[in-house]
Design a protein around this motif. Structure first.
Motif, mmCIF file in Angstrom:
data_model
loop_
_atom_site.group_PDB
_atom_site.id
_atom_site.type_symbol
_atom_site.label_atom_id
_atom_site.label_comp_id
_atom_site.label_asym_id
_atom_site.label_seq_id
_atom_site.Cartn_x
_atom_site.Cartn_y
_atom_site.Cartn_z
ATOM 1 N N VAL A 20 -1.136 9.921 9.897
ATOM 2 C CA VAL A 20 0.225 10.517 11.119
ATOM 3 C C VAL A 20 0.270 8.927 11.564
ATOM 4 N N GLU A 21 0.085 8.336 12.489
ATOM 5 C CA GLU A 21 0.107 7.896 13.477
ATOM 6 C C GLU A 21 0.878 6.033 12.870
ATOM 7 N N PHE A 22 0.602 6.056 11.948
ATOM 8 C CA PHE A 22 0.990 4.200 10.836
ATOM 9 C C PHE A 22 3.189 5.050 10.448
ATOM 10 N N THR A 23 3.613 4.294 11.331
ATOM 11 C CA THR A 23 5.181 3.724 11.256
ATOM 12 C C THR A 23 5.579 2.839 9.784
ATOM 13 N N LEU A 24 6.472 3.024 8.921
ATOM 14 C CA LEU A 24 6.762 2.400 8.048
ATOM 15 C C LEU A 24 6.350 0.587 8.176
ATOM 16 N N ASP A 25 6.833 0.365 9.066
ATOM 17 C CA ASP A 25 7.032 -1.144 9.968
ATOM 18 C C ASP A 25 5.699 -0.935 9.905
ATOM 19 N N ASP A 26 4.805 -0.477 10.231
ATOM 20 C CA ASP A 26 3.487 -0.918 10.446
ATOM 21 C C ASP A 26 2.459 -0.747 9.275
ATOM 22 N N LEU A 27 2.913 0.391 8.230
ATOM 23 C CA LEU A 27 2.148 -0.434 6.651
ATOM 24 C C LEU A 27 2.950 -1.294 5.546
ATOM 25 N N ALA A 28 3.903 -1.834 6.550
ATOM 26 C CA ALA A 28 4.334 -2.536 5.691
ATOM 27 C C ALA A 28 3.657 -3.801 6.405
ATOM 28 N N ALA A 29 3.503 -4.590 7.389
ATOM 29 C CA ALA A 29 2.847 -4.843 8.331
ATOM 30 C C ALA A 29 1.124 -4.545 7.749
ATOM 31 N N ARG A 30 0.678 -4.201 7.505
ATOM 32 C CA ARG A 30 -0.628 -4.020 7.376
ATOM 33 C C ARG A 30 -0.903 -4.416 5.379
ATOM 34 N N LEU A 31 -0.153 -4.276 4.544
ATOM 35 C CA LEU A 31 -0.380 -4.093 3.388
ATOM 36 C C LEU A 31 0.723 -5.926 3.085
ATOM 37 N N HIS A 32 1.182 -6.666 3.527
ATOM 38 C CA HIS A 32 1.980 -8.176 3.526
ATOM 39 C C HIS A 32 2.657 -6.885 2.841
ATOM 40 N N CYS A 33 3.829 -6.724 3.148
ATOM 41 C CA CYS A 33 4.785 -6.082 1.929
ATOM 42 C C CYS A 33 6.054 -6.132 2.064
ATOM 43 N N SER A 34 7.125 -6.104 2.125
ATOM 44 C CA SER A 34 8.722 -5.503 3.408
ATOM 45 C C SER A 34 8.462 -3.736 2.947
ATOM 46 N N LYS A 35 9.617 -3.356 4.040
ATOM 47 C CA LYS A 35 10.039 -1.998 3.560
ATOM 48 C C LYS A 35 10.217 -1.260 2.914
ATOM 49 N N SER A 36 11.524 -2.198 1.823
ATOM 50 C CA SER A 36 12.169 -2.260 0.909
ATOM 51 C C SER A 36 10.884 -2.240 -0.585
ATOM 52 N N THR A 37 10.255 -2.174 -0.279
ATOM 53 C CA THR A 37 9.452 -2.052 -1.265
ATOM 54 C C THR A 37 8.183 -1.322 -1.313
ATOM 55 N N LEU A 38 8.179 -0.706 0.268
ATOM 56 C CA LEU A 38 7.189 0.734 0.578
ATOM 57 C C LEU A 38 8.529 1.863 -0.095
ATOM 58 N N TYR A 39 9.811 1.076 0.209
ATOM 59 C CA TYR A 39 10.939 2.294 -0.461
ATOM 60 C C TYR A 39 10.908 2.615 -2.211
ATOM 61 N N THR A 40 10.192 1.539 -2.588
ATOM 62 C CA THR A 40 10.571 2.046 -4.083
ATOM 63 C C THR A 40 8.893 2.722 -5.028
ATOM 64 N N LEU A 41 8.225 3.039 -2.841
ATOM 65 C CA LEU A 41 7.911 4.524 -3.693
ATOM 66 C C LEU A 41 7.958 5.941 -3.273
ATOM 67 N N ALA A 42 8.406 5.891 -1.659
ATOM 68 C CA ALA A 42 8.983 7.201 -1.592
ATOM 69 C C ALA A 42 10.253 6.477 -0.655
ATOM 70 N N ALA A 43 11.088 7.736 -0.389
ATOM 71 C CA ALA A 43 12.227 7.487 0.781
ATOM 72 C C ALA A 43 11.622 7.183 2.212
ATOM 73 N N SER A 44 10.761 7.646 2.671
ATOM 74 C CA SER A 44 10.717 8.435 4.017
ATOM 75 C C SER A 44 9.039 7.818 4.363
ATOM 76 N N LYS A 45 8.404 7.748 5.761
ATOM 77 C CA LYS A 45 7.334 7.556 5.588
ATOM 78 C C LYS A 45 6.051 8.647 4.901
ATOM 79 N N GLU A 46 6.709 10.120 5.702
ATOM 80 C CA GLU A 46 6.520 11.637 4.949
ATOM 81 C C GLU A 46 5.898 11.405 4.004
ATOM 82 N N GLN A 47 7.476 11.550 2.838
ATOM 83 C CA GLN A 47 6.661 11.124 1.433
ATOM 84 C C GLN A 47 6.557 10.642 0.682
#
Length: 201
Positions: free
Chosen positions: A33-60
């Motif tokens: 819940v506390e993570f933002t997409l920016d947080d997740l991208a930083a922790r996984l050493h990837c870009s937000k656009s990479t995360l967007y290939t998995l889902a369209a939003s943090k909630e999804q």
């Protein structure tokens, strides 16, 4: 912008599968819940656009990862009971598997699941499926003569209610016992109550 919805119809790439696995471990340890997409991208050493290939939003993304965890857990538990014929052993191994999978989940993760309805719905569906499997194991035990048939249907329904109580957090809030430990206790309760006892000499 996030890719369009045709993404969800494609098989995930090796990179996406790896990211899901990393996200699962992160969420199980620290919640989501506390993570933002920016947080997740930083922790996984990837870009937000990479995360967007998995889902369209943090909630999804959270729902996708929670679903990934419970789906994988269900598959691993089924593998554990594959080839076991004795109903008592099936219940013992099945519920031990549920407990082991839930031991991977931190209290923070379980709290986040409980407080986020889409994730809670995923846990609820998983629990309903588990309750159905337990009912089928009890029915098999009765048919095989391993379990006493007296009140077997009632016991199956009581087990279902207990699973629901664990999933909804009622058991946790009233006892302070984790969901993993609650499933272990359910195994002891079930096997102690329905196994056929040998007649006294």
């Amino acid at each position: 912008m996030p890719p369009n919805q045709t993404r969800s119809r494609r098989q995930p790439t090796a990179r996406q599968r790896a990211l899901l696995g990393e996200l699962e471990e992160l969420f199980l340890t620290e919640g989501f819940v506390e993570f933002t997409l920016d947080d997740l991208a930083a922790r996984l050493h990837c870009s937000k656009s990479t995360l967007y290939t998995l889902a369209a939003s943090k909630e999804q993304l959270a729902v996708k990862v929670v679903t990934h965890f419970f789906k994988g857990a269900a598959e691993r538990i089924e593998q554990r009971i594959d080839g076991i014929d004795d109903a008592s052993k099936i219940i013992e191994v099945y519920l031990a598997g549920v407990a082991d999978e839930l031991k991977r989940a931190s209290e923070r993760f379980m709290t986040d699941v409980a407080e986020f309805e889409p994730a809670r719905a995923t846990y609820r569906m998983n629990s309903q499926a588990a309750a159905g499997r337990i009912r089928s194991f009890i029915a098999k035990g009765v048919a095989d003569g391993v379990f006493r048939d007296v009140h077997a249907t009632l016991i199956a329904e009581l087990a279902t209610l207990l699973v629901e109580g664990i999933q909804t957090g009622v058991v946790r809030s009233r006892t302070g016992v984790s969901d993993a430990d609650a499933f272990s206790a359910l195994a002891e309760l079930l096997l102690g109550g329905i196994q056929r006892r040998e007649a006294s000499p």
